[in-house]
Design a protein around this motif. Structure first.
Motif, PDB file in Angstrom:
ATOM      1  N   GLN A   1      33.377  44.047  47.819  1.00  0.00           N
ATOM      2  CA  GLN A   1      33.578  43.419  46.512  1.00  0.00           C
ATOM      3  C   GLN A   1      33.172  44.421  45.437  1.00  0.00           C
TER       4      GLN A   1
ATOM      5  N   CYS B   1      32.682  44.654  41.268  1.00  0.00           N
ATOM      6  CA  CYS B   1      32.592  43.879  40.035  1.00  0.00           C
ATOM      7  C   CYS B   1      33.205  44.643  38.869  1.00  0.00           C
ATOM      8  N   ALA B   2      33.425  43.932  37.781  1.00  0.00           N
ATOM      9  CA  ALA B   2      33.947  44.547  36.562  1.00  0.00           C
ATOM     10  C   ALA B   2      33.025  45.686  36.129  1.00  0.00           C
TER      11      ALA B   2
ATOM     12  N   SER C   1      26.776  37.604  38.257  1.00  0.00           N
ATOM     13  CA  SER C   1      27.641  36.670  37.548  1.00  0.00           C
ATOM     14  C   SER C   1      28.876  37.386  36.985  1.00  0.00           C
ATOM     15  N   LYS C   2      28.864  38.710  37.070  1.00  0.00           N
ATOM     16  CA  LYS C   2      30.030  39.466  36.594  1.00  0.00           C
ATOM     17  C   LYS C   2      31.255  39.125  37.429  1.00  0.00           C
ATOM     18  N   SER C   3      32.427  39.214  36.807  1.00  0.00           N
ATOM     19  CA  SER C   3      33.630  38.870  37.564  1.00  0.00           C
ATOM     20  C   SER C   3      33.933  39.953  38.598  1.00  0.00           C
TER      21      SER C   3
ATOM     22  N   ASN D   1      41.417  40.512  40.793  1.00  0.00           N
ATOM     23  CA  ASN D   1      41.029  39.566  39.740  1.00  0.00           C
ATOM     24  C   ASN D   1      41.197  38.121  40.235  1.00  0.00           C
ATOM     25  N   SER D   2      40.660  37.875  41.427  1.00  0.00           N
ATOM     26  CA  SER D   2      40.623  36.550  42.069  1.00  0.00           C
ATOM     27  C   SER D   2      41.964  36.067  42.612  1.00  0.00           C
TER      28      SER D   2
ATOM     29  N   ASN E   1      38.274  42.155  45.594  1.00  0.00           N
ATOM     30  CA  ASN E   1      37.580  41.468  46.676  1.00  0.00           C
ATOM     31  C   ASN E   1      38.403  41.634  47.956  1.00  0.00           C
TER      32      ASN E   1
END
Ligand code: ADP
Ligand code: MG
Length: 230
Positions: free
Chosen positions: A33, A35-36, A3-5, A71-72, A9
């Motif tokens: 990917q 994650c933070a 669930s971490k941002s 960051n998306s 990616n």
């Protein structure tokens, strides 16, 4: 998926070099990917495309296909000025050779990227000295790169990479040019800095022992990324 941002990616990334007859496809649908707060080692032989991947991830060059989301935010179609702004605010890059500005002191090398980002000079100087102190280089703040040892140069380069508090640190064999003892020392400081600041990091290295200290390792083979068991 956690669930971490997801900070970095990389999706179906392709990179072909060459124009006019000679083409070399280095990345052929690479996916990764991060994650933070995650620290990932990139371990692969020379010539497999580590630098190409890091430069694409760092928005230093544009891929031929696929995308890099920071960051998306998808970046491949962004205009140059937006990519540059995103790179400056979100990404720190460490090269194998320090790439410090030779005519500036260590402190000034840390102030320049901050001032380019709009930070006032006095604030930039305070932050530069804090970071140099953290890297145990405060006594070298006024020295130019040529007056520093290889390990000290890399510690300044690492401090510079985080001067603008990025969310992602990319490092291309950051200790590859140092003797084993200095390499361990510099990597230890890099490691501590990443962990303390909660940065995400992708670090290319040939050193399996250093790679083993990170959260996981990946490799590049045939232009694709896969998990690596160390
Ligand atoms: P690594 O960092 O793993 O050693 P690189 O990403 O530097 O690998 O290079 C991967 C392949 O792409 C190599 O065969 C290299 O010669 C080639 N290459 C890298 N940069 C360029 C370029 N600008 N133009 C043409 N070929 C390149
Ligand atoms: Mg390389």
């Amino acid at each position: 998926m956690s669930s971490k941002s997801i900070v970095l990616n990389i999706t179906d990334l392709e990179r072909t070099y060459g124009e006019g007859g000679h083409f070399l496809t280095v990345l052929k649908g690479a996916n990764l990917q991060i994650c933070a707060g995650e620290m990932v080692a990139l371990v692969a032989p020379s010539g497999t495309g580590k630098s190409t991947l890091l430069h694409s991830a760092g928005l230093l060059e544009r891929p031929s296909g696929g995308d890099v989301h920071i960051n998306s935010k998808p970046t491949r179609e962004m205009k140059d000025s937006d990519r540059t702004a995103l790179r400056r605010s979100s990404i720190g890059f460490v090269y194998q050779f320090h790439h410090l500005l030779p005519e500036f002191s260590a402190a000034e090398n840390l102030m320049v990227p901050q001032m380019v980002a709009g930070v006032p000079k006095t604030v930039a100087k305070t932050r530069a000295l804090e970071l140099l102190t953290y890297m145990r280089l405060d006594h070298r703040a006024d020295h130019r790169p040529s007056e520093l040892s290889g390990g000290e140069q890399q510690r300044v380069a690492i401090a510079r990479a985080v001067a603008n508090a990025p969310s992602l640190l990319l490092a291309d064999e950051p200790t590859g040019n140092l003797d084993p003892e200095t390499s361990d020392h510099v990597f230890g400081m890099l490691y501590e800095l990443v962990r303390k600041s909660g940065l995400s990091a992708l670090i290319a290295t040939h050193n399996h022992e250093l790679a083993g200290k990170m959260d996981r390792a990946v490799t590049l083979d045939g232009g694709k990324i896969s998990d690596l068991k160390l």
